[in-house]
Design an enzyme around this catalytic site. Structure first.
Site, PDB file in Angstrom:
ATOM      1  N   GLY A   1       8.991  52.230  26.077  1.00 17.46           N
ATOM      2  CA  GLY A   1       7.977  51.753  27.004  1.00 17.46           C
ATOM      3  C   GLY A   1       8.478  51.006  28.221  1.00 17.46           C
ATOM      4  N   LYS A   2       9.766  51.139  28.558  1.00 15.61           N
ATOM      5  CA  LYS A   2      10.301  50.409  29.717  1.00 15.61           C
ATOM      6  C   LYS A   2       9.586  50.767  31.008  1.00 15.61           C
ATOM      7  CE  LYS A   2      14.628  51.554  29.532  1.00 15.61           C
ATOM      8  NZ  LYS A   2      14.577  52.395  28.327  1.00 15.61           N
TER       9      LYS A   2
ATOM     10  N   LYS B   1      15.410  52.784  39.990  1.00 14.26           N
ATOM     11  CA  LYS B   1      15.983  53.432  38.804  1.00 14.26           C
ATOM     12  C   LYS B   1      17.405  53.853  39.167  1.00 14.26           C
ATOM     13  CE  LYS B   1      15.567  55.371  34.616  1.00 14.26           C
ATOM     14  NZ  LYS B   1      15.129  54.680  33.402  1.00 14.26           N
TER      15      LYS B   1
ATOM     16  N   THR C   1      18.192  60.338  34.002  1.00 13.81           N
ATOM     17  CA  THR C   1      18.799  61.459  33.285  1.00 13.81           C
ATOM     18  C   THR C   1      17.717  62.321  32.640  1.00 13.81           C
ATOM     19  OG1 THR C   1      19.043  60.255  31.192  1.00 13.81           O
ATOM     20  CG2 THR C   1      20.840  60.055  32.786  1.00 13.81           C
TER      21      THR C   1
ATOM     22  N   ASP D   1      11.223  58.260  36.431  1.00 13.52           N
ATOM     23  CA  ASP D   1      10.634  56.999  35.989  1.00 13.52           C
ATOM     24  C   ASP D   1      10.186  56.125  37.162  1.00 13.52           C
ATOM     25  OD1 ASP D   1      11.106  57.786  33.400  1.00 13.52           O
ATOM     26  OD2 ASP D   1      12.918  56.586  33.154  1.00 13.52           O
TER      27      ASP D   1
ATOM     28  N   GLU E   1      14.973  49.172  36.672  1.00 13.76           N
ATOM     29  CA  GLU E   1      14.762  49.694  35.317  1.00 13.76           C
ATOM     30  C   GLU E   1      15.991  50.435  34.818  1.00 13.76           C
ATOM     31  OE1 GLU E   1      12.312  52.975  32.748  1.00 13.76           O
ATOM     32  OE2 GLU E   1      11.605  52.535  34.778  1.00 13.76           O
TER      33      GLU E   1
ATOM     34  N   GLY F   1       6.626  46.973  24.310  1.00 17.03           N
ATOM     35  CA  GLY F   1       6.393  48.097  25.207  1.00 17.03           C
ATOM     36  C   GLY F   1       5.255  49.004  24.810  1.00 17.03           C
ATOM     37  N   SER F   2       4.869  49.000  23.534  1.00 15.18           N
ATOM     38  CA  SER F   2       3.789  49.877  23.080  1.00 15.18           C
ATOM     39  C   SER F   2       3.144  49.244  21.846  1.00 15.18           C
ATOM     40  CB  SER F   2       4.342  51.278  22.755  1.00 15.18           C
ATOM     41  OG  SER F   2       3.307  52.150  22.348  1.00 15.18           O
TER      42      SER F   2
END
Length: 242
Positions: free
Chosen positions: A14-15, A37, A41, A50, A110, A171-172
């Site tokens: 969840g970042k 970012k 990848t 992201d 991030e 994160g979640s």
């Protein structure tokens, strides 16, 4: 804080959604925000990454920037080597973040995976970039069983490098938290030696951007620009809560 580095205790926890939530909360308070970012990848050219996703959720005034993209879903150093491409070094991350910080009120960097994932063949990591920047590190952790050890290891690695965790964000947060998740609300701050600064509900990344922006401040503590209250949350969702 001009720059915050966002790292996780692992991957797929969840970042990006947490980064987007922090960006949205800051933007709602009138701050200009950039999401950086360093190494994306696992995506081909043209696919949304992201940084772009965080900017999409957080609002049209948020800038999303990548330094490098490698097609295979591997650690950045490995993905760069296999692609025959130049890796991203920590000093390049720090320089890019500093440049963005000169143009924005807040820059969120991030990472990829966890704190010590290698960026280059010399073993440079996100922690090295944070040290060069003198930036605090926000740690994103999962809610359930196994998170305490990974969180403690991440915090220990930060302090071994003279870095302090800014805090922890789940994160979640599950819709139906089990006993481990409930107990972790109290145990995570002890493992990290840092405050719990929020819990983002699972599935938040699938919200429409307008709904995401409206809700994001309620998921984050005042230290991150929100209104989330750790004690009230624990009273509702801790082991003795509802």
């Amino acid at each position: 804080m001009g720059v915050i580095v966002v790292s996780g205790t692992g991957t797929e926890i969840g970042k990006t959604v947490v980064t987007a939530a922090v960006a949205a909360a800051a933007a709602a308070r009138g701050r200009t925000v950039a999401v950086l970012k360093p190494a994306q990848t696992g995506l081909s050219h043209g696919e949304p990454g992201d940084a772009r996703e965080a900017a999409r959720l957080a609002g049209p005034g948020v800038t999303g920037t990548e330094l490098a993209r490698f097609p295979e879903p591997l650690a950045p150093a490995t993905a760069a080597r296999r692609a025959g491409m130049a890796p991203v070094a920590p000093h390049e991350v720090a320089e890019a973040a500093a440049k963005l910080a000169a143009e924005h009120d807040l820059v969120l960097v991030e990472g990829a995976g966890g704190l010590l994932v290698r960026f280059d063949a010399r073993g440079g990591t996100l922690a090295d970039a944070a040290r060069l920047l003198g930036a605090p590190v926000l740690v994103v952790a999962p809610a359930g069983l196994g998170t305490l050890n990974a969180t403690a290891l991440t915090a220990e690695a930060l302090r071994a490098r003279s870095l302090e965790p800014l805090g922890i964000v789940v994160g979640s947060w599950p819709a139906a938290p089990d006993l481990a998740a409930r107990c972790n609300l109290a145990d995570l701050p002890e493992s990290a030696g840092a405050a719990l600064l929020g819990a983002v509900p699972e599935g938040s990344g699938s919200l429409a951007p307008e709904a995401f922006r409206a809700a994001a401040p309620r998921w984050l503590a005042p230290a991150l620009g929100g209104s989330w209250d750790a004690e009230a949350f624990a009273a509702d969702f801790g082991p003795t809560g509802r």
